[in-house]
Design a protein around this motif. Structure first.
Motif, PDB file in Angstrom:
ATOM      1  N   TYR A  67      -7.397  16.135 -26.136  1.00  0.00           N
ATOM      2  CA  TYR A  67      -7.653  15.284 -24.979  1.00  0.00           C
ATOM      3  C   TYR A  67      -9.128  15.368 -24.583  1.00  0.00           C
ATOM      4  O   TYR A  67      -9.626  16.434 -24.219  1.00  0.00           O
ATOM      5  CB  TYR A  67      -6.811  15.727 -23.782  1.00  0.00           C
ATOM      6  N   ASN A  68      -9.827  14.252 -24.626  1.00  0.00           N
ATOM      7  CA  ASN A  68     -11.202  14.187 -24.148  1.00  0.00           C
ATOM      8  C   ASN A  68     -11.188  13.884 -22.650  1.00  0.00           C
ATOM      9  O   ASN A  68     -10.452  13.004 -22.199  1.00  0.00           O
ATOM     10  CB  ASN A  68     -11.983  13.102 -24.900  1.00  0.00           C
ATOM     11  N   VAL A  69     -12.025  14.597 -21.885  1.00  0.00           N
ATOM     12  CA  VAL A  69     -11.974  14.456 -20.417  1.00  0.00           C
ATOM     13  C   VAL A  69     -13.360  14.302 -19.799  1.00  0.00           C
ATOM     14  O   VAL A  69     -13.546  14.550 -18.619  1.00  0.00           O
ATOM     15  CB  VAL A  69     -11.269  15.681 -19.781  1.00  0.00           C
ATOM     16  N   SER A  70     -14.332  13.874 -20.558  1.00  0.00           N
ATOM     17  CA  SER A  70     -15.690  13.780 -20.035  1.00  0.00           C
ATOM     18  C   SER A  70     -15.813  12.692 -18.971  1.00  0.00           C
ATOM     19  O   SER A  70     -15.178  11.639 -19.057  1.00  0.00           O
ATOM     20  CB  SER A  70     -16.678  13.492 -21.169  1.00  0.00           C
ATOM     21  N   ARG A  71     -16.661  12.955 -17.968  1.00  0.00           N
ATOM     22  CA  ARG A  71     -16.987  11.948 -16.961  1.00  0.00           C
ATOM     23  C   ARG A  71     -18.039  11.001 -17.518  1.00  0.00           C
ATOM     24  O   ARG A  71     -18.898  11.392 -18.306  1.00  0.00           O
ATOM     25  CB  ARG A  71     -17.524  12.612 -15.694  1.00  0.00           C
ATOM     26  N   ARG A  72     -17.979   9.778 -17.071  1.00  0.00           N
ATOM     27  CA  ARG A  72     -18.978   8.801 -17.501  1.00  0.00           C
ATOM     28  C   ARG A  72     -20.364   9.269 -17.042  1.00  0.00           C
ATOM     29  O   ARG A  72     -20.555   9.648 -15.878  1.00  0.00           O
ATOM     30  CB  ARG A  72     -18.661   7.430 -16.912  1.00  0.00           C
ATOM     31  N   GLY A  73     -21.294   9.259 -17.946  1.00  0.00           N
ATOM     32  CA  GLY A  73     -22.649   9.674 -17.613  1.00  0.00           C
ATOM     33  C   GLY A  73     -22.877  11.168 -17.694  1.00  0.00           C
ATOM     34  O   GLY A  73     -23.998  11.636 -17.489  1.00  0.00           O
ATOM     35  N   SER A  74     -21.815  11.928 -17.979  1.00  0.00           N
ATOM     36  CA  SER A  74     -21.966  13.383 -18.059  1.00  0.00           C
ATOM     37  C   SER A  74     -22.774  13.761 -19.290  1.00  0.00           C
ATOM     38  O   SER A  74     -22.630  13.160 -20.366  1.00  0.00           O
ATOM     39  CB  SER A  74     -20.591  14.051 -18.114  1.00  0.00           C
ATOM     40  N   ASP A  76     -22.540  16.631 -20.918  1.00  0.00           N
ATOM     41  CA  ASP A  76     -21.670  17.343 -21.854  1.00  0.00           C
ATOM     42  C   ASP A  76     -20.394  16.547 -22.120  1.00  0.00           C
ATOM     43  O   ASP A  76     -19.776  16.016 -21.195  1.00  0.00           O
ATOM     44  CB  ASP A  76     -21.286  18.719 -21.296  1.00  0.00           C
ATOM     45  N   LYS A  77     -20.008  16.498 -23.383  1.00  0.00           N
ATOM     46  CA  LYS A  77     -18.742  15.895 -23.769  1.00  0.00           C
ATOM     47  C   LYS A  77     -17.686  16.981 -23.760  1.00  0.00           C
ATOM     48  O   LYS A  77     -17.808  17.977 -24.476  1.00  0.00           O
ATOM     49  CB  LYS A  77     -18.852  15.262 -25.159  1.00  0.00           C
ATOM     50  N   LEU A  78     -16.648  16.830 -22.933  1.00  0.00           N
ATOM     51  CA  LEU A  78     -15.655  17.869 -22.728  1.00  0.00           C
ATOM     52  C   LEU A  78     -14.295  17.466 -23.283  1.00  0.00           C
ATOM     53  O   LEU A  78     -13.992  16.286 -23.463  1.00  0.00           O
ATOM     54  CB  LEU A  78     -15.504  18.179 -21.234  1.00  0.00           C
ATOM     55  N   ALA A  79     -13.471  18.466 -23.550  1.00  0.00           N
ATOM     56  CA  ALA A  79     -12.095  18.244 -24.000  1.00  0.00           C
ATOM     57  C   ALA A  79     -11.227  19.381 -23.488  1.00  0.00           C
ATOM     58  O   ALA A  79     -11.686  20.516 -23.337  1.00  0.00           O
ATOM     59  CB  ALA A  79     -12.028  18.173 -25.525  1.00  0.00           C
ATOM     60  N   LEU A  80      -9.952  19.058 -23.201  1.00  0.00           N
ATOM     61  CA  LEU A  80      -9.008  20.095 -22.790  1.00  0.00           C
ATOM     62  C   LEU A  80      -8.693  20.991 -23.982  1.00  0.00           C
ATOM     63  O   LEU A  80      -8.582  20.516 -25.111  1.00  0.00           O
ATOM     64  CB  LEU A  80      -7.719  19.461 -22.264  1.00  0.00           C
ATOM     65  N   ARG A  81      -8.531  22.291 -23.700  1.00  0.00           N
ATOM     66  CA  ARG A  81      -8.279  23.224 -24.807  1.00  0.00           C
ATOM     67  C   ARG A  81      -6.971  22.882 -25.505  1.00  0.00           C
ATOM     68  O   ARG A  81      -5.962  22.578 -24.873  1.00  0.00           O
ATOM     69  CB  ARG A  81      -8.276  24.665 -24.299  1.00  0.00           C
ATOM     70  N   TYR A  82      -7.019  22.963 -26.834  1.00  0.00           N
ATOM     71  CA  TYR A  82      -5.882  22.653 -27.696  1.00  0.00           C
ATOM     72  C   TYR A  82      -5.020  23.884 -27.907  1.00  0.00           C
ATOM     73  O   TYR A  82      -3.810  23.791 -28.112  1.00  0.00           O
ATOM     74  CB  TYR A  82      -6.413  22.131 -29.028  1.00  0.00           C
ATOM     75  N   ASP A  83      -5.643  25.055 -27.902  1.00  0.00           N
ATOM     76  CA  ASP A  83      -4.938  26.328 -28.020  1.00  0.00           C
ATOM     77  C   ASP A  83      -5.791  27.387 -27.339  1.00  0.00           C
ATOM     78  O   ASP A  83      -6.775  27.070 -26.650  1.00  0.00           O
ATOM     79  CB  ASP A  83      -4.634  26.670 -29.482  1.00  0.00           C
TER      80      ASP A  83
END
Length: 263
Positions: A67-74, A76-83
């Motif tokens: 799951y990618n969860v980055s805010r627009r304009g952020s 850093d590109k973030l994602a929810l941990r998979y494990d």
């Protein structure tokens, strides 16, 4: 007047109401107690990691469920941990001065873009326990002992614990003639053996571009049966020319010896 919003959950998510939550808290409490009794310490990591930290670790099928969860304009590109394993690896890389062996446990939710149904959820808890910074088979033996003690404490009287060694899988791949850059597909296919059977593994191997001749040699080895030592003896006879496999077989034999001493 605003439109009425129907209260509902996203697919693959669930509420845990008090009666179930009491049971969950009890189970987690037992797990935590057992982990700490064996000397493992708690670790907490963020729900979101940098996208670059999570990718390139799980294979293409799994990474499609991140799951990618980055805010627009952020920035850093973030994602929810998979494990919980990759965050542990990131912690060990960031804090090299942590005393070794480092024994940690983590009980926390993870998120995957699973296809909901048949008991699969997109948010669920994992209970991880690991020892980092030692090559001793005693550490692996202890993890088996922890698992055995934990399941008994929770009232499970009949269960099977399965052991493996990545070095044996690598040796099997070499035996079958699988190119090194395709070994990841081999690992993922064999991991699914219990779920999809031999024919399913055959299809997975072919889908991962494993050559047909290599696939047949692999499937032959996957059908070796017997007790633990008999299986290792058979594998040793077939894989004796592959040093990495022999090392893995030796490690599993060492664990079996330790377990026998503990019995």
């Amino acid at each position: 007047m605003t439109d009425r919003v129907e209260p509902r959950l996203p697919r693959g998510m669930r509420d845990i109401l008090p009666q179930q939550m009491m049971i969950r808290q009890y189970v987690i409490g037992v797990i935590r107690e057992v982990f700490e009794r064996f000397g493992y310490e708690p670790l907490s990591t963020p729900a979101a990691e940098l996208h670059e930290t999570l990718t390139g670790k799980y294979g293409p099928d799994a990474e499609r469920m991140i799951y990618n969860v980055s805010r627009r304009g952020s920035k850093d590109k973030l994602a929810l941990r998979y494990d919980l394993s990759v965050p542990l690896s990131r912690v060990m890389a960031m804090y090299p001065d942590l005393q070794k062996p480092f024994k940690r446990y983590q009980i926390a939710p993870v998120w995957r873009g699973e296809r909901p149904g048949k008991g699969r959820y997109r948010e669920f808890y994992q209970c991880d326990v690991d020892t980092v910074g030692t090559s001793s088979m005693l550490a692996d033996t202890e993890l088996l002992e922890v698992t055995y003690d934990l399941l008994n404490r929770l009232g499970f009287s009949q269960f099977v614990m399965k052991m493996n060694d990545r070095k044996i899988l690598t040796g099997i791949g070499q035996f079958a003639g699988v190119p090194h850059d395709l070994l990841g597909g081999l690992y993922r296919a064999i991991d699914k053996l219990d779920k999809i059977g031999l024919e399913g593994v055959r299809e997975e191997l072919m889908a991962n571009d494993i050559p047909e001749e290599a696939t047949e040699r692999l499937l032959e080895l996957l059908q070796v049966t017997g007790d633990n030592r008999a299986v290792l003896d058979e594998l040793e006879g077939r894989l004796s020319q592959y040093p990495v496999a022999m090392e893995g077989i030796g490690e599993l034999r060492e664990i079996l010896d330790y377990l026998q001493d503990l019995a």
